[in-house]
Design a protein around this motif. Structure first.
Motif, PDB file in Angstrom:
ATOM      1  N   SER A  95       0.982  -1.085   0.242  1.00 17.47           N
ATOM      2  CA  SER A  95       0.014  -0.068  -0.139  1.00 17.47           C
ATOM      3  C   SER A  95       0.590   1.395  -0.367  1.00 17.47           C
ATOM      4  CB  SER A  95      -0.761   0.019   0.872  1.00 17.47           C
ATOM      5  OG  SER A  95      -0.685   1.264   1.331  1.00 17.47           O
ATOM      6  N   THR A  96       0.261   2.474  -1.575  1.00 21.55           N
ATOM      7  CA  THR A  96       1.634   3.535  -0.804  1.00 21.55           C
ATOM      8  C   THR A  96       1.048   3.896   0.478  1.00 21.55           C
ATOM      9  OG1 THR A  96       0.018   4.672  -2.098  1.00 21.55           O
ATOM     10  CG2 THR A  96       1.814   3.960  -2.933  1.00 21.55           C
ATOM     11  N   ASN A  97       0.218   4.045   0.898  1.00 25.50           N
ATOM     12  CA  ASN A  97      -0.014   4.880   2.472  1.00 25.50           C
ATOM     13  C   ASN A  97       1.014   3.972   3.718  1.00 25.50           C
ATOM     14  OD1 ASN A  97      -1.807   6.700   1.451  1.00 25.50           O
ATOM     15  ND2 ASN A  97      -3.611   6.001   3.378  1.00 25.50           N
ATOM     16  N   GLN A 119      -0.990  -2.377  -5.698  1.00 32.82           N
ATOM     17  CA  GLN A 119      -1.296  -2.553  -4.743  1.00 32.82           C
ATOM     18  C   GLN A 119      -1.195  -3.961  -3.873  1.00 32.82           C
ATOM     19  OE1 GLN A 119      -1.497   1.909  -2.279  1.00 32.82           O
ATOM     20  NE2 GLN A 119      -3.587   1.054  -3.578  1.00 32.82           N
ATOM     21  N   GLY A 122      -4.025  -2.515  -1.164  1.00 41.62           N
ATOM     22  CA  GLY A 122      -4.502  -1.120  -1.234  1.00 41.62           C
ATOM     23  C   GLY A 122      -5.639  -0.645   0.080  1.00 41.62           C
ATOM     24  N   ARG A 123      -5.563  -0.105   0.841  1.00 40.99           N
ATOM     25  CA  ARG A 123      -6.331   0.400   2.092  1.00 40.99           C
ATOM     26  C   ARG A 123      -7.538   1.868   1.721  1.00 40.99           C
ATOM     27  NH1 ARG A 123      -3.393   2.055   5.964  1.00 40.99           N
ATOM     28  NH2 ARG A 123      -1.752   1.910   5.608  1.00 40.99           N
ATOM     29  N   GLY A 124      -8.924   1.336   1.855  1.00 39.27           N
ATOM     30  CA  GLY A 124     -10.088   2.410   1.963  1.00 39.27           C
ATOM     31  C   GLY A 124     -10.134   2.283   3.121  1.00 39.27           C
ATOM     32  N   ARG A 125     -11.080   3.535   3.517  1.00 36.95           N
ATOM     33  CA  ARG A 125     -11.834   3.862   4.476  1.00 36.95           C
ATOM     34  C   ARG A 125     -12.299   2.655   5.549  1.00 36.95           C
ATOM     35  NH1 ARG A 125     -15.644   8.062   3.673  1.00 36.95           N
ATOM     36  NH2 ARG A 125     -15.541   8.419   5.841  1.00 36.95           N
ATOM     37  N   TRP A 130      -9.111  -1.829  -1.331  1.00 42.44           N
ATOM     38  CA  TRP A 130      -9.035  -0.813  -2.382  1.00 42.44           C
ATOM     39  C   TRP A 130      -8.471  -1.139  -4.046  1.00 42.44           C
ATOM     40  CZ3 TRP A 130     -11.897   3.684  -3.435  1.00 42.44           C
ATOM     41  CH2 TRP A 130     -11.440   4.176  -4.939  1.00 42.44           C
ATOM     42  N   GLY A 140      -0.893   6.752  -5.412  1.00 43.87           N
ATOM     43  CA  GLY A 140      -0.363   7.654  -4.507  1.00 43.87           C
ATOM     44  C   GLY A 140      -0.960   7.652  -3.283  1.00 43.87           C
ATOM     45  N   ASP A 183     -14.747  11.851  -1.711  1.00 41.89           N
ATOM     46  CA  ASP A 183     -14.831  10.353  -2.376  1.00 41.89           C
ATOM     47  C   ASP A 183     -15.518  11.448  -3.730  1.00 41.89           C
ATOM     48  OD1 ASP A 183     -15.230   8.086  -1.079  1.00 41.89           O
ATOM     49  OD2 ASP A 183     -17.543   8.090  -0.970  1.00 41.89           O
ATOM     50  N   LYS A 190     -18.270   6.161  -7.911  1.00 44.08           N
ATOM     51  CA  LYS A 190     -16.820   6.547  -7.171  1.00 44.08           C
ATOM     52  C   LYS A 190     -16.018   6.458  -8.232  1.00 44.08           C
ATOM     53  CE  LYS A 190     -14.930   6.049  -2.955  1.00 44.08           C
ATOM     54  NZ  LYS A 190     -14.661   5.719  -1.971  1.00 44.08           N
ATOM     55  N   GLY A 193     -10.627   7.944  -4.430  1.00 42.00           N
ATOM     56  CA  GLY A 193     -11.013   7.958  -2.719  1.00 42.00           C
ATOM     57  C   GLY A 193     -10.300   8.677  -1.951  1.00 42.00           C
ATOM     58  N   ILE A 194     -10.138   8.590  -0.767  1.00 46.78           N
ATOM     59  CA  ILE A 194      -8.585   9.693  -0.256  1.00 46.78           C
ATOM     60  C   ILE A 194      -8.602   8.697   1.031  1.00 46.78           C
ATOM     61  CG2 ILE A 194      -8.047  12.009   0.353  1.00 46.78           C
ATOM     62  CD1 ILE A 194      -9.386  12.639  -1.637  1.00 46.78           C
ATOM     63  N   ILE A 212      -3.960   8.974  -2.146  1.00 49.57           N
ATOM     64  CA  ILE A 212      -5.066   9.116  -3.051  1.00 49.57           C
ATOM     65  C   ILE A 212      -5.276   8.183  -4.175  1.00 49.57           C
ATOM     66  CG2 ILE A 212      -5.162  10.870  -5.079  1.00 49.57           C
ATOM     67  CD1 ILE A 212      -3.439  12.782  -3.312  1.00 49.57           C
ATOM     68  N   GLY A 213      -6.344   7.282  -4.598  1.00 52.04           N
ATOM     69  CA  GLY A 213      -6.526   6.407  -5.747  1.00 52.04           C
ATOM     70  C   GLY A 213      -7.526   6.398  -6.526  1.00 52.04           C
TER      71      GLY A 213
HETATM   72  C1  BTN Z   1     -11.881   5.329  -0.003  1.00 51.27           C
HETATM   73  O1  BTN Z   1     -12.358   5.701  -0.305  1.00 51.27           O
HETATM   74  O2  BTN Z   1     -11.978   4.408   0.920  1.00 51.27           O
HETATM   75  C2  BTN Z   1     -10.235   5.765   0.173  1.00 51.27           C
HETATM   76  C3  BTN Z   1      -9.056   4.699  -0.885  1.00 51.27           C
HETATM   77  C4  BTN Z   1      -8.181   5.360  -1.101  1.00 51.27           C
HETATM   78  C5  BTN Z   1      -6.677   4.652  -1.831  1.00 51.27           C
HETATM   79  C6  BTN Z   1      -5.583   5.041  -1.892  1.00 51.27           C
HETATM   80  S1  BTN Z   1      -4.556   4.189  -2.794  1.00 51.27           S
HETATM   81  C7  BTN Z   1      -3.578   4.871  -2.735  1.00 51.27           C
HETATM   82  C8  BTN Z   1      -3.287   4.539  -1.029  1.00 51.27           C
HETATM   83  N1  BTN Z   1      -2.676   4.072  -1.246  1.00 51.27           N
HETATM   84  C9  BTN Z   1      -3.658   3.203  -0.227  1.00 51.27           C
HETATM   85  O3  BTN Z   1      -3.272   1.639   0.584  1.00 51.27           O
HETATM   86  N2  BTN Z   1      -4.838   3.404  -0.063  1.00 51.27           N
HETATM   87  C10 BTN Z   1      -4.751   4.668  -0.789  1.00 51.27           C
END
Ligand code: BTN
Length: 331
Positions: A95-97, A119, A122-125, A130, A140, A183, A190, A193-194, A212-213
């Motif tokens: 995950s870039t985060n 990723q 990749g993680r979302g809220r 993601w 990124g 969003d 969508k 997502g951030i 940010i995805g």
């Molecule tokens: C959401 O709407 O739930 C937020 C999604 C955020 C996704 C981005 S992709 C780049 C960065 N790395 C992650 O693991 N998550 C964010």
């Protein structure tokens, strides 16, 4: 694949500086390196996906650029002071985060951008994942270090939505709508997502990671996302140059962030409202602990959503999940 060396980057810059053939003599002279060094640099560029043609004894011509989020592509013509001036690129990462947070802990500078082509986690809220198919979208995370109290994290997340909406408009000609708090949608589906993560003291932020995805060029989503997600390419019928999008995002983020740091959220609020058009809508906002129903009055100058409940109270909400009472977000 490691970053380009100084010579490799200079060869690329010269090939990009004018179309047509560049002789080995020109390259060796201008860069003050040997022919062997030029030919090694060209081989490396080809390995990285650059279409470098060689014409017998005439020289080299750059025929095509790779569709990658390489630092040298994003930074080509980038006019920021700090945002995107340092970029860490992964072909694949969890995950870039996660990567940006560990770099931030190690002292990464403000404006550092971590990008990935795909990723694996990749993680979302709210603990969601993601979807991150390879070589097609933007994934990124920016590191910021505002000398501000922790509430700034929510406000910077808001302004990031605005930056994404503006970048999509500039680079893809696509009109989007921001759904509070973070969003970006097209006709209710969508596109971005951030996810903001932070390390803070009681009264001060140490660092923020703004993840940010953005669905740019993906054409097919997993079944569970088909109805609720879209991409720029689906909406416009044309692929987006991902490096151009990222460069625009870097400059939007820097200018909005600097405006915010000097003047707070107030000066950005009208701009944000233009993309959100939330004022006057009947909403239900889930805050985790309760659902607040009422009429949205839009954002106040701190970026809090104000909701007028049926009994006439005005509730200020810093973050939550908003649903329009009609069920679907208005077009
Ligand atoms: C959401 O709407 O739930 C937020 C999604 C955020 C996704 C981005 S992709 C780049 C960065 N790395 C992650 O693991 N998550 C964010």
């Amino acid at each position: 694949m490691s970053e380009l060396s100084r010579v490799e980057r200079s060869v690329l810059d010269l090939l990009r500086s004018a179309p047509g053939i560049h002789s080995s003599a020109e390259l060796t002279e201008k860069l003050d390196v040997t022919r062997a060094a030029v030919s090694k640099a060209v081989a490396r560029l080809r390995d990285r996906g650059y279409g470098v043609e060689s014409k017998a004894s005439a020289g080299y011509r750059l025929a095509s650029l790779p569709d990658r989020l390489y630092p040298e592509l994003i930074q080509h013509g980038l006019q920021t002071e700090f945002t995107g001036q340092e970029i860490v690129h992964f072909a694949k990462t969890d995950s870039t985060n996660t990567q940006a947070a560990s770099l931030a802990n190690e002292g990464a500078p403000e404006g550092l951008l971590v990008v990935a082509e795909t990723q694996t986690a990749g993680r979302g809220r709210l603990g969601r994942s993601w979807s991150s198919p390879a070589n097609t979208n933007f994934y990124g995370s920016f590191v910021l270090r505002p000398s501000l109290p922790p509430i700034a994290a929510a406000q910077i997340t808001l302004l990031t939505g605005l930056c994404v909406a503006r970048s999509l408009e500039t680079v893809a000609g696509l009109r989007t709508r921001i759904k509070w708090p973070n969003d970006v949608l097209v006709e209710g589906r969508k596109i971005c997502g951030i996810l903001t993560e932070s390390s803070s003291e009681l009264d001060r932020v140490n660092w923020l990671v703004i993840g940010i995805g953005v669905n740019l060029n993906v054409r097919k989503f997993p079944e569970e996302l088909e109805e609720i997600a879209t991409s720029a390419a689906i909406e416009t019928g044309k692929p987006v140059d991902r490096a151009d999008f990222t460069r625009e995002l870097c400059s939007q983020l820097e200018s909005h962030y600097l405006r915010f740091v000097s003047g707070g959220f107030g000066p950005l609020r009208d701009d944000w409202e233009r993309y959100a058009r939330m004022a006057g809508e009947e909403v239900i906002v889930g805050t985790g602990s309760e659902d607040i129903e009422g009429r949205s009055l839009g954002l106040d100058s701190d970026g809090f959503l104000q909701v007028e409940t049926p009994d006439g109270r005005i509730v200020r909400i810093v973050a939550g999940d908003v649903t329009l009472k009609k069920g679907v977000h208005r077009k």
